[in-house]
Design an enzyme around this catalytic site. Structure first.
Site, PDB file in Angstrom:
ATOM      1  N   CYS A  61      39.872  48.513  38.586  1.00  0.00           N
ATOM      2  CA  CYS A  61      39.275  49.173  37.432  1.00  0.00           C
ATOM      3  C   CYS A  61      40.176  48.960  36.212  1.00  0.00           C
ATOM      4  O   CYS A  61      41.404  49.003  36.321  1.00  0.00           O
ATOM      5  CB  CYS A  61      39.082  50.674  37.609  1.00  0.00           C
ATOM      6  SG  CYS A  61      38.013  51.114  38.980  1.00  0.00           S
ATOM      7  N   ARG A 121      40.193  43.151  36.746  1.00  0.00           N
ATOM      8  CA  ARG A 121      40.565  44.309  37.564  1.00  0.00           C
ATOM      9  C   ARG A 121      39.370  44.909  38.304  1.00  0.00           C
ATOM     10  O   ARG A 121      39.525  45.820  39.108  1.00  0.00           O
ATOM     11  CB  ARG A 121      41.193  45.391  36.672  1.00  0.00           C
ATOM     12  CG  ARG A 121      42.385  44.915  35.891  1.00  0.00           C
ATOM     13  CD  ARG A 121      42.906  46.009  34.989  1.00  0.00           C
ATOM     14  NE  ARG A 121      43.451  47.093  35.772  1.00  0.00           N
ATOM     15  CZ  ARG A 121      44.683  47.145  36.252  1.00  0.00           C
ATOM     16  NH1 ARG A 121      45.522  46.159  35.983  1.00  0.00           N
ATOM     17  NH2 ARG A 121      45.089  48.153  36.966  1.00  0.00           N
ATOM     18  N   TRP A 144      35.809  48.746  39.743  1.00  0.00           N
ATOM     19  CA  TRP A 144      35.827  48.158  41.089  1.00  0.00           C
ATOM     20  C   TRP A 144      35.530  49.327  42.016  1.00  0.00           C
ATOM     21  O   TRP A 144      36.322  50.258  42.117  1.00  0.00           O
ATOM     22  CB  TRP A 144      37.198  47.555  41.401  1.00  0.00           C
ATOM     23  CG  TRP A 144      37.228  46.829  42.701  1.00  0.00           C
ATOM     24  CD1 TRP A 144      36.834  45.541  42.928  1.00  0.00           C
ATOM     25  CD2 TRP A 144      37.691  47.332  43.964  1.00  0.00           C
ATOM     26  NE1 TRP A 144      37.016  45.219  44.249  1.00  0.00           N
ATOM     27  CE2 TRP A 144      37.538  46.303  44.905  1.00  0.00           C
ATOM     28  CE3 TRP A 144      38.203  48.556  44.392  1.00  0.00           C
ATOM     29  CZ2 TRP A 144      37.887  46.446  46.239  1.00  0.00           C
ATOM     30  CZ3 TRP A 144      38.546  48.713  45.720  1.00  0.00           C
ATOM     31  CH2 TRP A 144      38.388  47.657  46.624  1.00  0.00           C
ATOM     32  N   ASN A 168      41.071  55.054  36.911  1.00  0.00           N
ATOM     33  CA  ASN A 168      41.430  53.932  37.788  1.00  0.00           C
ATOM     34  C   ASN A 168      42.327  54.510  38.874  1.00  0.00           C
ATOM     35  O   ASN A 168      43.386  55.051  38.562  1.00  0.00           O
ATOM     36  CB  ASN A 168      42.187  52.874  36.953  1.00  0.00           C
ATOM     37  CG  ASN A 168      42.890  51.837  37.805  1.00  0.00           C
ATOM     38  OD1 ASN A 168      42.449  51.531  38.908  1.00  0.00           O
ATOM     39  ND2 ASN A 168      43.980  51.295  37.289  1.00  0.00           N
ATOM     40  N   GLY A 169      41.888  54.430  40.133  1.00  0.00           N
ATOM     41  CA  GLY A 169      42.695  54.995  41.228  1.00  0.00           C
ATOM     42  C   GLY A 169      41.802  55.718  42.213  1.00  0.00           C
ATOM     43  O   GLY A 169      40.576  55.517  42.214  1.00  0.00           O
ATOM     44  N   GLU A 173      47.518  30.326  53.491  1.00  0.00           N
ATOM     45  CA  GLU A 173      47.187  30.437  52.069  1.00  0.00           C
ATOM     46  C   GLU A 173      45.956  29.579  51.726  1.00  0.00           C
ATOM     47  O   GLU A 173      45.086  30.006  50.974  1.00  0.00           O
ATOM     48  CB  GLU A 173      48.407  30.027  51.222  1.00  0.00           C
ATOM     49  CG  GLU A 173      48.209  29.981  49.734  1.00  0.00           C
ATOM     50  CD  GLU A 173      47.782  31.310  49.092  1.00  0.00           C
ATOM     51  OE1 GLU A 173      47.781  32.351  49.757  1.00  0.00           O
ATOM     52  OE2 GLU A 173      47.417  31.267  47.902  1.00  0.00           O
ATOM     53  N   LYS A 196      42.491  31.047  50.207  1.00  0.00           N
ATOM     54  CA  LYS A 196      41.883  30.570  48.962  1.00  0.00           C
ATOM     55  C   LYS A 196      40.414  30.251  49.188  1.00  0.00           C
ATOM     56  O   LYS A 196      39.554  30.624  48.399  1.00  0.00           O
ATOM     57  CB  LYS A 196      42.586  29.302  48.439  1.00  0.00           C
ATOM     58  CG  LYS A 196      43.954  29.479  47.841  1.00  0.00           C
ATOM     59  CD  LYS A 196      44.006  30.216  46.519  1.00  0.00           C
ATOM     60  CE  LYS A 196      44.091  31.690  46.693  1.00  0.00           C
ATOM     61  NZ  LYS A 196      45.353  32.319  46.811  1.00  0.00           N
ATOM     62  N   GLU A 215      38.222  33.506  49.833  1.00  0.00           N
ATOM     63  CA  GLU A 215      37.972  34.462  48.759  1.00  0.00           C
ATOM     64  C   GLU A 215      37.080  33.930  47.650  1.00  0.00           C
ATOM     65  O   GLU A 215      36.362  34.703  47.024  1.00  0.00           O
ATOM     66  CB  GLU A 215      39.264  35.070  48.189  1.00  0.00           C
ATOM     67  CG  GLU A 215      40.248  34.137  47.580  1.00  0.00           C
ATOM     68  CD  GLU A 215      41.513  34.891  47.091  1.00  0.00           C
ATOM     69  OE1 GLU A 215      42.527  34.221  46.914  1.00  0.00           O
ATOM     70  OE2 GLU A 215      41.482  36.116  46.877  1.00  0.00           O
ATOM     71  N   HIS A 255      45.863  27.611  72.128  1.00  0.00           N
ATOM     72  CA  HIS A 255      45.811  28.915  72.792  1.00  0.00           C
ATOM     73  C   HIS A 255      44.572  29.710  72.400  1.00  0.00           C
ATOM     74  O   HIS A 255      44.554  30.922  72.529  1.00  0.00           O
ATOM     75  CB  HIS A 255      47.087  29.704  72.460  1.00  0.00           C
ATOM     76  CG  HIS A 255      48.323  28.991  72.902  1.00  0.00           C
ATOM     77  ND1 HIS A 255      48.755  28.973  74.209  1.00  0.00           N
ATOM     78  CD2 HIS A 255      49.183  28.211  72.207  1.00  0.00           C
ATOM     79  CE1 HIS A 255      49.850  28.239  74.294  1.00  0.00           C
ATOM     80  NE2 HIS A 255      50.132  27.760  73.096  1.00  0.00           N
ATOM     81  N   LYS A 311      41.698  41.581  40.869  1.00  0.00           N
ATOM     82  CA  LYS A 311      42.986  40.898  40.774  1.00  0.00           C
ATOM     83  C   LYS A 311      44.141  41.794  41.206  1.00  0.00           C
ATOM     84  O   LYS A 311      45.066  41.368  41.873  1.00  0.00           O
ATOM     85  CB  LYS A 311      43.190  40.449  39.323  1.00  0.00           C
ATOM     86  CG  LYS A 311      44.479  39.714  39.065  1.00  0.00           C
ATOM     87  CD  LYS A 311      44.401  38.320  39.622  1.00  0.00           C
ATOM     88  CE  LYS A 311      45.664  37.533  39.463  1.00  0.00           C
ATOM     89  NZ  LYS A 311      45.727  36.440  40.454  1.00  0.00           N
TER      90      LYS A 311
HETATM   91  C1  AGP Z   1      45.260  36.151  46.280  1.00  0.00           C
HETATM   92  O1  AGP Z   1      44.487  35.071  45.961  1.00  0.00           O
HETATM   93  C2  AGP Z   1      44.633  37.433  46.287  1.00  0.00           C
HETATM   94  N1  AGP Z   1      43.661  37.636  45.337  1.00  0.00           N
HETATM   95  C3  AGP Z   1      45.427  38.617  46.803  1.00  0.00           C
HETATM   96  O2  AGP Z   1      45.631  38.356  48.149  1.00  0.00           O
HETATM   97  C4  AGP Z   1      46.786  38.970  46.139  1.00  0.00           C
HETATM   98  O3  AGP Z   1      47.720  37.987  46.404  1.00  0.00           O
HETATM   99  C5  AGP Z   1      47.250  40.337  46.693  1.00  0.00           C
HETATM  100  O4  AGP Z   1      46.324  41.316  46.327  1.00  0.00           O
HETATM  101  C6  AGP Z   1      48.631  40.730  46.237  1.00  0.00           C
HETATM  102  O5  AGP Z   1      48.691  40.886  44.853  1.00  0.00           O
HETATM  103  P1  AGP Z   1      50.075  41.010  44.090  1.00  0.00           P
HETATM  104  O6  AGP Z   1      50.788  39.726  44.273  1.00  0.00           O
HETATM  105  O7  AGP Z   1      49.678  41.264  42.670  1.00  0.00           O
HETATM  106  O8  AGP Z   1      50.803  42.149  44.702  1.00  0.00           O
END
Ligand code: AGP
Length: 610
Positions: free
Chosen positions: A2, A27, A74, A100-101, A483, A487, A490, A506, A605
């Protein structure tokens, strides 16, 4: 999660609120809303979806006002519809609140308020706040004191801003666990979740700390804590420039940020490599490096991509600094009873510096007396401010929800920290100099890999309809496999899993058939032959292989369906290079599927809720 903004001054606040919300849209983008107060009456407009929807409504209704607040949501409590969109209001609609929270005790508060005759129209936790503040207003509290009193009863996290028709010359805002900044203008002041919303308006800001409540007028502001103690605040100058937070001609922030990596990594390294001594210089660690080198153990705690960076850090620190290192999801770390000793160093990695779980894990660590080190991108963020020591990655603003340049900068900084600590222990000057030389060449090697963009885009065309992907890597490249899978998941919504290549036998091997694309990270390093065996095992089951391989490796071509050839470096730095084709692959697949890569569904984000 948010984004919140507020304005009080002499101008029409609508352009700032809409523009600020657009900047904060990373956000959250489930719904948006705006509330204005003018001449003791109010106007509230809400819409489902992105801020552009809200903008259309606002333009068609031609509203204006000199005091206002806005929110981009959000969703946590309640689906993304107009009723659940913020601002929320009290029963006579004189008080508007954005939040926000998460109000953790909202159910109990709601129950009590209902007993007092309040009724609720939304499913949100935030509406409770509006009624709770109202409850104190009806008891004769001033607006500011009513907010203070309400927050005294609240458990959980908040960044809030509120306006009240009966005291229209102020915004009251407060923070606990969710970031909030006050922008100082000339006869006008601002409130925002972060400075990106303020860039075009002011460079003077005041960061609120947890437990602080602020009364913002157009020409002054007062900060107090919840117990009403006055707090003197320092003003900071922000250096962020507008072109750092615009797309700069690229179709998406994500592509811009991928393409920026030669510069962002250069910025992470700038002034920090000492060639003659074969070590690094990190200003934030001055006075702490010996203590870190003497640590019995290093724990790295983070979430998501930053956690993947931590895994690479574990390999680096154990190999070169020879300190036992563990990597923990911050969300797990904070809720078990972690054994943390005063001679441990705990490193918290976070691009935003605001991730709720990472921040909570850091606070727990500090309580237990270990050294808390932050590795953050956002300057002035909570983790950066509250850690005992730390290093900024200086990657510049990362706006695409999928983290790309922050990851390569986090790895670069972890390499610098490793070098610094290793040189204080067993690493010789000559070996240190060799590492420094390799680090220095990384930006130009990234540049070379980025030239493969078109080639990778062509490969992506063949995988747009894939339903699953497997990513395999060994050693330093196992976290890169994780990673790469993250990517793809998401932004393309394709199910993907990352595995250590040898683990495939395994279990995951059962998934492999002619429909299963398998991305194998296979540079020519000490485990190359083992990875080739894994490739053979996939091939024997008709899996379609995309290999990330060394540029001088011709043998691999006959074994795989596609190969993406990249320059080599030493093993500890290889993840900075091998991840780049995976970022581009995920990006192009998502674009070809017609998806919104910068704002993928359900994500935000900065994850400031648990
Ligand atoms: C990564 O592509 C993500 N969107 C997410 O996993 C992110 O890395 C995670 O929320 C941690 O965020 P930060 O590095 O701001 O703590």
């Amino acid at each position: 999660m948010c984004g919140i903004v507020g304005y009080i001054g002499e101008k029409n606040c609508v352009p700032f609120i809409i523009g600020g919300l657009k900047r904060l849209e990373y956000r959250g983008y489930d719904s948006a809303g705006i509330a204005l107060v003018q001449n003791q009456s109010n106007r509230v407009i809400k819409s489902v979806g992105k801020v552009a929807e809200l903008e259309n409504k606002v333009l068609s209704e031609n509203i204006s006002g000199k005091t206002g607040i806005g929110h981009t949501r959000w969703a946590t409590h309640g689906i993304p519809n107009e009723i659940n969109a913020h601002p929320h209001f009290n029963r006579d609609k004189t008080l508007m609140v954005i939040h926000n929270g998460i109000i953790e005790n909202y159910a109990a508060l709601k129950h009590n308020l209902k007993e007092e005759g309040y009724s609720f129209i939304s499913d949100t936790d935030t509406e409770v706040l509006a009624h709770l503040i109202d409850n104190f207003l009806t008891k004769g509290y001033t607006f500011f004191k009513a907010v203070q009193a309400a927050l005294n009863e609240v458990e959980g996290t908040y960044g809030i801003a509120a306006i009240y028709c009966k005291e229209p010359d102020m915004i009251v805002a407060a923070r606990k666990g969710s970031p909030l900044v006050i922008g100082i203008g000339d006869n006008e002041n601002y409130v925002a979740s972060d400075v990106s919303a303020l860039v075009s308006f002011t460079s003077q800001v005041v960061y609120l700390e947890d437990g602080e409540v602020v009364e913002v007028h157009k020409d002054k502001f007062f900060v107090k804590d919840i117990a009403d103690k006055e707090i003197l605040k320092e003003t900071h100058e922000i250096t962020l420039k507008l072109d750092e937070i615009t797309k700069g001609g690229y179709p998406h922030y994500m592509l811009k940020e991928i393409m920026e990596q030669p510069e962002s990594v250069t910025n992470s390294l700038r002034g920090r490599l000492l060639f003659d001594e074969g070590t690094s210089k990190l200003g934030g660690l001055i006075g702490f490096a010996d203590r870190i080198a003497a640590s019995k153990r290093i724990i790295i705690s983070a979430c998501g991509t930053s956690w993947h960076a931590g895994l690479v850090g574990e390999y680096m620190l154990e190999q070169f600094a020879e300190i036992p290192t563990e990597v923990e999801y911050a969300s797990e770390f904070r809720y078990r009873n972690p054994i943390i000793k005063p001679d441990d160093t705990v490193i918290f990695i976070s691009q935003s510096g605001e991730t709720a779980d990472t921040l909570a894990a850091m606070r727990e660590t500090k309580l237990r007396g270990a050294l808390a080190m932050g590795i953050c991108n956002v300057v002035g963020s909570s983790i950066a401010r509250e850690s005992d020591t730390g290093v900024y990655i200086h990657a510049g603003p990362e706006i695409g929800v999928a983290s790309t340049k922050a990851f390569t900068s986090q790895l670069s900084v972890l390499a610098l920290i490793t070098l610094l600590i290793a040189r204080k222990k067993h690493l010789s000057k000559v070996d240190g100099q060799a590492i420094v030389n390799e680090i220095e060449q990384i930006p130009s090697k990234i540049k070379k890999i980025l030239q493969l963009n078109y080639e990778i885009e062509k490969i992506a065309e063949d995988f747009v309809d894939s339903k699953n992907f497997l990513y395999l890597g060994r050693g330093y490249n196992f976290p890169v496999a994780l990673e790469g899978a993250l990517k793809l998941k998401e932004i393309s919504y394709i199910h993907a899993e990352g595995y250590p290549a040898a683990e495939m036998k395994h279990g995951p091997i059962a998934l492999i058939d002619e429909n299963m694309p398998v991305v194998v990270i296979a540079p020519k390093d000490s485990v190359y032959d083992k990875v080739i065996s894994n490739i053979q095992e996939v091939k024997a089951r008709q899996g379609r292989i995309i290999a990330i391989a060394s540029e001088n490796d011709d043998e691999i071509d006959s074994l795989v369906d596609y190969s993406i050839k990249i320059p080599d470096t030493i093993r500890m730095l290889m993840p900075i290079l091998t991840v780049i084709p995976l970022q581009l692959l995920a990006y192009h697949i998502a674009v070809k599927k017609g998806l919104d890569v910068d704002q993928p569904r359900n994500l935000a984000k900065s994850v400031t809720v648990e």
